[in-house]
Design an enzyme around this catalytic site. Sequence first.
Site, PDB file in Angstrom:
ATOM      1  N   ASP A   1      38.152  31.661  53.995  1.00 17.85           N
ATOM      2  CA  ASP A   1      39.548  31.080  53.755  1.00 17.85           C
ATOM      3  C   ASP A   1      40.313  31.491  54.999  1.00 17.85           C
ATOM      4  O   ASP A   1      41.271  30.799  55.366  1.00 17.85           O
ATOM      5  CB  ASP A   1      40.264  31.770  52.142  1.00 17.85           C
ATOM      6  CG  ASP A   1      39.393  31.534  51.401  1.00 17.85           C
ATOM      7  OD1 ASP A   1      38.434  30.646  51.235  1.00 17.85           O
ATOM      8  OD2 ASP A   1      39.677  31.921  50.118  1.00 17.85           O
TER       9      ASP A   1
ATOM     10  N   SER B   1      46.292  32.102  48.737  1.00 16.75           N
ATOM     11  CA  SER B   1      46.400  33.543  48.757  1.00 16.75           C
ATOM     12  C   SER B   1      46.101  33.552  50.530  1.00 16.75           C
ATOM     13  O   SER B   1      46.732  34.673  51.052  1.00 16.75           O
ATOM     14  CB  SER B   1      45.197  34.390  48.001  1.00 16.75           C
ATOM     15  OG  SER B   1      43.859  33.821  48.246  1.00 16.75           O
TER      16      SER B   1
HETATM   17  P1  ADP Z   1      43.783  30.482  45.787  1.00 18.94           P
HETATM   18  O1  ADP Z   1      43.855  31.526  46.900  1.00 18.94           O
HETATM   19  O2  ADP Z   1      42.767  29.666  45.592  1.00 18.94           O
HETATM   20  O3  ADP Z   1      45.185  29.704  45.552  1.00 18.94           O
HETATM   21  P2  ADP Z   1      43.947  33.304  44.606  1.00 18.94           P
HETATM   22  O4  ADP Z   1      43.667  33.473  43.073  1.00 18.94           O
HETATM   23  O5  ADP Z   1      43.083  33.629  45.408  1.00 18.94           O
HETATM   24  O6  ADP Z   1      43.899  31.610  44.422  1.00 18.94           O
HETATM   25  O7  ADP Z   1      45.415  33.534  44.857  1.00 18.94           O
HETATM   26  C1  ADP Z   1      46.568  33.049  43.885  1.00 18.94           C
HETATM   27  C2  ADP Z   1      47.383  34.368  44.004  1.00 18.94           C
HETATM   28  O8  ADP Z   1      48.077  34.530  45.244  1.00 18.94           O
HETATM   29  C3  ADP Z   1      48.545  33.885  43.107  1.00 18.94           C
HETATM   30  O9  ADP Z   1      48.233  34.172  41.772  1.00 18.94           O
HETATM   31  C4  ADP Z   1      49.550  34.730  43.538  1.00 18.94           C
HETATM   32  O10 ADP Z   1      49.340  36.170  43.188  1.00 18.94           O
HETATM   33  C5  ADP Z   1      49.399  34.669  45.208  1.00 18.94           C
HETATM   34  N1  ADP Z   1      50.135  33.758  45.818  1.00 18.94           N
HETATM   35  C6  ADP Z   1      49.758  32.779  46.663  1.00 18.94           C
HETATM   36  N2  ADP Z   1      50.893  31.940  47.386  1.00 18.94           N
HETATM   37  C7  ADP Z   1      51.860  32.636  46.702  1.00 18.94           C
HETATM   38  C8  ADP Z   1      53.262  32.175  46.872  1.00 18.94           C
HETATM   39  N3  ADP Z   1      53.528  31.154  47.523  1.00 18.94           N
HETATM   40  N4  ADP Z   1      54.254  32.929  45.757  1.00 18.94           N
HETATM   41  C9  ADP Z   1      53.750  34.081  45.232  1.00 18.94           C
HETATM   42  N5  ADP Z   1      52.533  34.300  44.970  1.00 18.94           N
HETATM   43  C10 ADP Z   1      51.551  33.686  45.790  1.00 18.94           C
HETATM   44 MG    MG Z   2      42.630  32.979  47.400  1.00 21.90          MG
END
Ligand code: ADP
Ligand code: MG
Length: 264
Positions: A191, A142
């Site tokens: 982050d 994210s």
């Molecule tokens: P983390 O940040 O640890 O990966 P989070 O729950 O904070 O977990 O963020 C994950 C969310 O961010 C996903 O569920 C999606 O909504 C969004 N996301 C992040 N990267 C992408 C991507 N490359 N394409 C689409 N959505 C994304």
């Molecule tokens: Mg995150």
Amino acid sequence: MSSVEFIEPISHDDGVARATELFRATFGEEPAGVWAAPGRVNLIGEHTDYNAGLCLPIALPHRTFLALKPREDTTVRLVSDVNPTAVAEAELNGLKARGVDGWAAYPTGVAWAMREAGFDQVRGFDAAFVSCVPLGSGLSSSAAMTCSTALALDDVYGLGYGATDEGRVTLINMAIKSENDMAGASTGGLDQNASMRCTAGHAIRLDCMPGLSAVDSVSQQEFDLDKYGLELLVVDTQAHHQLNDGQYEQRRRTCEQAAELLGY
Ligand code: ADP
Ligand code: MG
């Protein structure tokens, strides 16, 4: 025993090519450029960022790339290689907190936060994301998404904050606001600081005490694994999380109560 699967980072050239290709295939034109920001691993200091404490993250070689082109209007159109046939659309004009659903909230929220902060020159954009940061695995996909978007918008709309560490603090605050207020996924800043302020061969010692200057909040600590022939293994426990599933919020509230009882 099942074989071990390693997630290799996408190289710079490959990321640029793939994001550009997805942009062309989706929007039928050339992007203005490609930007990127990494995921992160925190070596020590969990839940300390929103408790005015210390943490020690490193940036990963795994990054999110986005090809972006600014628009004349205030429409945002987004596509991700996670689902390359689905285009998400949002409107910045009149947008309120929590006004966008799903993953599109993260990049849209960055433009919204910039406009809320008075950067009226920020308008709509088309963007295509390609990422090798695992989603929802605690490696900050994210932040990779919001920080790469902040760098891209800073560049195309000429805000001028992306080039310096101090300036990036402003962009970090936009990325944090997007996650907190548009995506509704509470985050304390670890982050986004890691993604935007880590440098090669270093971890950052991040002091989250409010009110510190950019210089005082971060110091670069040598963390050059190659130099010592070491490698860091980050193991996926397969316990997937979503930051907005309530657990993080609950922990945060408990910490706030504890701080209050201790008189902070
Ligand atoms: P983390 O940040 O640890 O990966 P989070 O729950 O904070 O977990 O963020 C994950 C969310 O961010 C996903 O569920 C999606 O909504 C969004 N996301 C992040 N990267 C992408 C991507 N490359 N394409 C689409 N959505 C994304
Ligand atoms: Mg995150």
